[in-house]
Write a protein that holds these residues in place. Structure first.
Motif, PDB file in Angstrom:
ATOM      1  N   ILE A 107       0.873  -1.344   0.010  1.00 17.18           N
ATOM      2  CA  ILE A 107      -0.142  -0.173  -0.013  1.00 17.18           C
ATOM      3  C   ILE A 107       0.945   1.202   0.031  1.00 17.18           C
ATOM      4  O   ILE A 107       2.011   1.197   0.865  1.00 17.18           O
ATOM      5  CB  ILE A 107      -1.030   0.053   1.350  1.00 17.18           C
ATOM      6  CG1 ILE A 107      -1.944  -1.059   0.863  1.00 17.18           C
ATOM      7  CG2 ILE A 107      -1.665   1.280   1.422  1.00 17.18           C
ATOM      8  CD1 ILE A 107      -2.483  -1.564   2.465  1.00 17.18           C
ATOM      9  N   TRP A 150       1.531   5.729  -0.158  1.00 15.65           N
ATOM     10  CA  TRP A 150       0.930   6.726   0.446  1.00 15.65           C
ATOM     11  C   TRP A 150       1.495   8.106   0.128  1.00 15.65           C
ATOM     12  O   TRP A 150       2.745   7.935  -0.157  1.00 15.65           O
ATOM     13  CB  TRP A 150       0.760   6.744   2.065  1.00 15.65           C
ATOM     14  CG  TRP A 150      -0.124   7.868   2.527  1.00 15.65           C
ATOM     15  CD1 TRP A 150      -1.257   7.939   2.858  1.00 15.65           C
ATOM     16  CD2 TRP A 150       0.556   8.979   3.116  1.00 15.65           C
ATOM     17  NE1 TRP A 150      -1.417   9.071   3.628  1.00 15.65           N
ATOM     18  CE2 TRP A 150      -0.367   9.681   3.702  1.00 15.65           C
ATOM     19  CE3 TRP A 150       1.766   9.707   2.944  1.00 15.65           C
ATOM     20  CZ2 TRP A 150      -0.404  10.990   4.202  1.00 15.65           C
ATOM     21  CZ3 TRP A 150       2.055  10.927   3.546  1.00 15.65           C
ATOM     22  CH2 TRP A 150       0.817  11.523   4.162  1.00 15.65           C
ATOM     23  N   MET A 162      -3.854   7.410  -1.051  1.00 11.56           N
ATOM     24  CA  MET A 162      -3.439   5.984  -0.845  1.00 11.56           C
ATOM     25  C   MET A 162      -3.664   5.293  -2.327  1.00 11.56           C
ATOM     26  O   MET A 162      -4.627   5.428  -2.795  1.00 11.56           O
ATOM     27  CB  MET A 162      -4.122   5.327   0.155  1.00 11.56           C
ATOM     28  CG  MET A 162      -3.960   3.955   0.650  1.00 11.56           C
ATOM     29  SD  MET A 162      -4.777   3.106   1.989  1.00 11.56           S
ATOM     30  CE  MET A 162      -3.773   4.015   3.191  1.00 11.56           C
ATOM     31  N   ASP A 195      -4.516   3.630  -7.741  1.00  8.02           N
ATOM     32  CA  ASP A 195      -5.261   4.586  -7.076  1.00  8.02           C
ATOM     33  C   ASP A 195      -6.367   5.210  -7.694  1.00  8.02           C
ATOM     34  O   ASP A 195      -6.520   5.506  -8.991  1.00  8.02           O
ATOM     35  CB  ASP A 195      -4.241   5.436  -6.620  1.00  8.02           C
ATOM     36  CG  ASP A 195      -3.854   6.462  -7.611  1.00  8.02           C
ATOM     37  OD1 ASP A 195      -3.274   6.039  -8.830  1.00  8.02           O
ATOM     38  OD2 ASP A 195      -4.054   7.705  -7.564  1.00  8.02           O
ATOM     39  N   HIS A 245      -8.726   5.453  -0.118  1.00  6.10           N
ATOM     40  CA  HIS A 245      -8.642   4.639   0.970  1.00  6.10           C
ATOM     41  C   HIS A 245      -9.601   3.279   1.203  1.00  6.10           C
ATOM     42  O   HIS A 245      -9.385   2.142   1.145  1.00  6.10           O
ATOM     43  CB  HIS A 245      -8.956   4.960   2.262  1.00  6.10           C
ATOM     44  CG  HIS A 245      -7.484   5.963   2.984  1.00  6.10           C
ATOM     45  ND1 HIS A 245      -7.372   7.454   2.231  1.00  6.10           N
ATOM     46  CD2 HIS A 245      -6.933   6.094   3.820  1.00  6.10           C
ATOM     47  CE1 HIS A 245      -6.169   7.865   2.774  1.00  6.10           C
ATOM     48  NE2 HIS A 245      -5.842   6.958   3.814  1.00  6.10           N
ATOM     49  N   CYS A 292      -5.865   3.968   7.309  1.00 11.12           N
ATOM     50  CA  CYS A 292      -5.325   5.019   7.676  1.00 11.12           C
ATOM     51  C   CYS A 292      -4.291   4.978   9.096  1.00 11.12           C
ATOM     52  O   CYS A 292      -3.103   5.161   8.683  1.00 11.12           O
ATOM     53  CB  CYS A 292      -6.251   6.367   8.174  1.00 11.12           C
ATOM     54  SG  CYS A 292      -5.450   7.841   8.525  1.00 11.12           S
ATOM     55  N   SER A 295      -1.626   2.159   8.325  1.00  6.44           N
ATOM     56  CA  SER A 295      -0.458   2.531   7.405  1.00  6.44           C
ATOM     57  C   SER A 295       0.400   3.780   8.110  1.00  6.44           C
ATOM     58  O   SER A 295       1.590   3.881   7.765  1.00  6.44           O
ATOM     59  CB  SER A 295      -0.976   3.151   6.062  1.00  6.44           C
ATOM     60  OG  SER A 295      -1.778   4.409   6.328  1.00  6.44           O
TER      61      SER A 295
END
Length: 183
Positions: A31, A33, A49, A60, A120, A144, A147
């Motif tokens: 994942i 970000w 994300m 994404d 997300h 959230c 991560s």
């Protein structure tokens, strides 16, 4: 034995030794970000994300009815969270890639909503489809938080891009407060 040219090509296509290769933005089974300008400056744990395929290609949910491939909406990743493909319910890279593809296809038909159905949520759907870690209740809140805890910065530059605006803003607020209090 492979020659140097073959090794370089392999690195670019497969994400390098160990899989992660920030130079070419390859983060297999991860994942990723990146900060959102202004929003992440105020709340540095809030950002954009994406989820990567087994080859490290980033997917994404970048806006209404649009899932981008290898071109994140707010720039290259500054953090990544490497997941364990062995925790996919059906096991293996095919199950991982199928879940990422299916989530992406579903989100190509959805309206983007900053608070309720966003990037997300797209990642959560992929993890739910693959039943990652034997769980089907992934959501934007736990993603959230997890991560934030498990994510690693891709480089010193990624750390700076993530945190410098927030600390500068805090510094300005503290300076202004101090000046006003001393008057």
């Amino acid at each position: 034995m492979a020659d140097v040219g073959e090794l370089d090509t392999s690195k670019n296509c497969q994400g390098g030794i160990g899989g992660i290769d920030p130079d070419v933005s390859r983060y297999p089974y991860s994942i990723v970000w990146t900060p959102i300008p202004v929003l992440s400056w105020l709340l540095p744990f809030v950002g954009h994300m994406g989820i990567c395929t087994s080859a490290g290609v980033i997917r994404d949910f970048a806006g209404p009815y649009f899932v981008s491939e290898d071109n994140m909406a707010f720039g290259r990743p500054t953090k990544y969270w490497k997941l364990d493909v062995g925790k996919v319910h059906a096991s293996g890279s095919n199950a991982w890639d199928l879940a990422v593809r299916d989530a992406s296809e579903a989100y190509k038909h959805r309206m983007h909503n900053l608070c309720c159905d966003n990037c997300h949520s797209h990642v959560a759907m992929a993890l739910n489809l693959m039943r990652y870690d034997n769980c089907s209740s992934w959501n934007m809140v736990n993603l959230c938080l997890l991560s934030l805890v498990h994510g690693k910065h891709v480089s010193l530059g990624g750390f700076v891009k993530t945190w410098l605006p927030f600390f500068l803003l805090i510094g300005v607020i503290l300076t202004v407060t101090l000046v006003l209090c001393l008057r």
